[in-house]
Design a protein around this motif. Sequence first.
Motif, PDB file in Angstrom:
ATOM      1  N   PRO A   2       0.828  -1.212   0.000  1.00  0.00           N
ATOM      2  CA  PRO A   2       0.000   0.000   0.000  1.00  0.00           C
ATOM      3  C   PRO A   2       0.861   1.261   0.000  1.00  0.00           C
ATOM      4  O   PRO A   2       2.013   1.250   0.443  1.00  0.00           O
ATOM      5  CB  PRO A   2      -0.793  -0.128   1.303  1.00  0.00           C
ATOM      6  N   VAL A   3       0.300   2.353  -0.496  1.00  0.00           N
ATOM      7  CA  VAL A   3       1.020   3.617  -0.512  1.00  0.00           C
ATOM      8  C   VAL A   3       1.127   4.162   0.914  1.00  0.00           C
ATOM      9  O   VAL A   3       0.267   3.893   1.758  1.00  0.00           O
ATOM     10  CB  VAL A   3       0.309   4.652  -1.416  1.00  0.00           C
ATOM     11  N   PRO A   4       2.166   4.924   1.227  1.00  0.00           N
ATOM     12  CA  PRO A   4       2.328   5.483   2.579  1.00  0.00           C
ATOM     13  C   PRO A   4       1.418   6.682   2.796  1.00  0.00           C
ATOM     14  O   PRO A   4       1.827   7.834   2.614  1.00  0.00           O
ATOM     15  CB  PRO A   4       3.807   5.865   2.613  1.00  0.00           C
ATOM     16  N   HIS A   5       0.177   6.423   3.177  1.00  0.00           N
ATOM     17  CA  HIS A   5      -0.803   7.500   3.383  1.00  0.00           C
ATOM     18  C   HIS A   5      -1.401   7.367   4.778  1.00  0.00           C
ATOM     19  O   HIS A   5      -1.919   6.312   5.147  1.00  0.00           O
ATOM     20  CB  HIS A   5      -1.907   7.415   2.328  1.00  0.00           C
ATOM     21  N   ASP A   6      -1.323   8.457   5.561  1.00  0.00           N
ATOM     22  CA  ASP A   6      -1.915   8.508   6.898  1.00  0.00           C
ATOM     23  C   ASP A   6      -2.907   9.672   6.940  1.00  0.00           C
ATOM     24  O   ASP A   6      -2.581  10.781   6.519  1.00  0.00           O
ATOM     25  CB  ASP A   6      -0.851   8.715   7.974  1.00  0.00           C
ATOM     26  N   GLU A   7      -4.104   9.399   7.446  1.00  0.00           N
ATOM     27  CA  GLU A   7      -5.112  10.463   7.530  1.00  0.00           C
ATOM     28  C   GLU A   7      -6.196  10.073   8.523  1.00  0.00           C
ATOM     29  O   GLU A   7      -6.664   8.933   8.536  1.00  0.00           O
ATOM     30  CB  GLU A   7      -5.733  10.722   6.152  1.00  0.00           C
ATOM     31  N   GLU A   8      -6.580  11.039   9.342  1.00  0.00           N
ATOM     32  CA  GLU A   8      -7.745  10.882  10.208  1.00  0.00           C
ATOM     33  C   GLU A   8      -8.961  11.370   9.426  1.00  0.00           C
ATOM     34  O   GLU A   8      -9.169  12.572   9.261  1.00  0.00           O
ATOM     35  CB  GLU A   8      -7.572  11.692  11.490  1.00  0.00           C
ATOM     36  N   VAL A   9      -9.737  10.446   8.941  1.00  0.00           N
ATOM     37  CA  VAL A   9     -10.873  10.782   8.081  1.00  0.00           C
ATOM     38  C   VAL A   9     -12.033  11.324   8.904  1.00  0.00           C
ATOM     39  O   VAL A   9     -12.800  12.158   8.452  1.00  0.00           O
ATOM     40  CB  VAL A   9     -11.317   9.546   7.271  1.00  0.00           C
ATOM     41  N   GLY A  10     -12.179  10.859  10.134  1.00  0.00           N
ATOM     42  CA  GLY A  10     -13.321  11.243  10.957  1.00  0.00           C
ATOM     43  C   GLY A  10     -14.481  10.294  10.739  1.00  0.00           C
ATOM     44  O   GLY A  10     -14.303   9.137  10.359  1.00  0.00           O
TER      45      GLY A  10
END
Length: 250
Positions: free
Chosen positions: A193-201
Amino acid sequence: MTEQTQRGSSFVLEVWGEYGCFTRPELKVERMSYPVITPSAARNIFDAIYLEFDPRTRRPAHRWEISRIEILEPVRYVALMRNEVKEKISVPSVRRWMKDPAQLVPILADATKDEVGTDTKGRTQRQTMALKSPRYRIFGHAVLFEEDGALRQKIERSFERRARRGQCIFQPYLGCREFAAAFELVTGTPAVPVPHDEEVGWMLYDVFDLSRPGANTDAPHISLFRASIRGGVLEVPPYHSAAVRKPGGT
């Protein structure tokens, strides 16, 4: 029917397309996509490949539950201006027209305008913030409403056979029907997977009550969960877990 929680085989699909849009419900007027496919949109892709129906009730005998979503391409947004229809033909109207063709009232793309020049019917232009070239790896398994070993075996074998051949009941899509999706069953070594971090809520889990067999006449039953992307991976909680908020607090 009482849903059984026994878990059988897990299947992994790789899904991609030119565009995708998984609309945030709080931003419905001008469409704004989540950064990743929602569990309901992912479930719909599994449904498109195979869904078994109970011959007695003519309702689904099972549902697909999504457990994990991996992002395989960087999250990129693209702004699109689209013409969308403001009306749709109702079933009762079609039946009336079949009985009396003289009652036919077509829906026109360029319809009448009011005194300030706004279309009162027909189409309207809407801004869409969509995803460009999304690609995902989706993990899912069948949950039967009444556990039956032979039926589970039939569902899993049928799904695997159809997914391998690229067969589907209807064309899968990425959020909007015009954003067609391609798919393949993952059998070899998966990509990272691509290195993506996010708090989507708060994220839409599904629009139907997944605790029972549904019908296309059912009222909406919105469920939500707190989505957090870590290392390009979205872990999806089971529908019956406390992490999924449902109407009535169930």
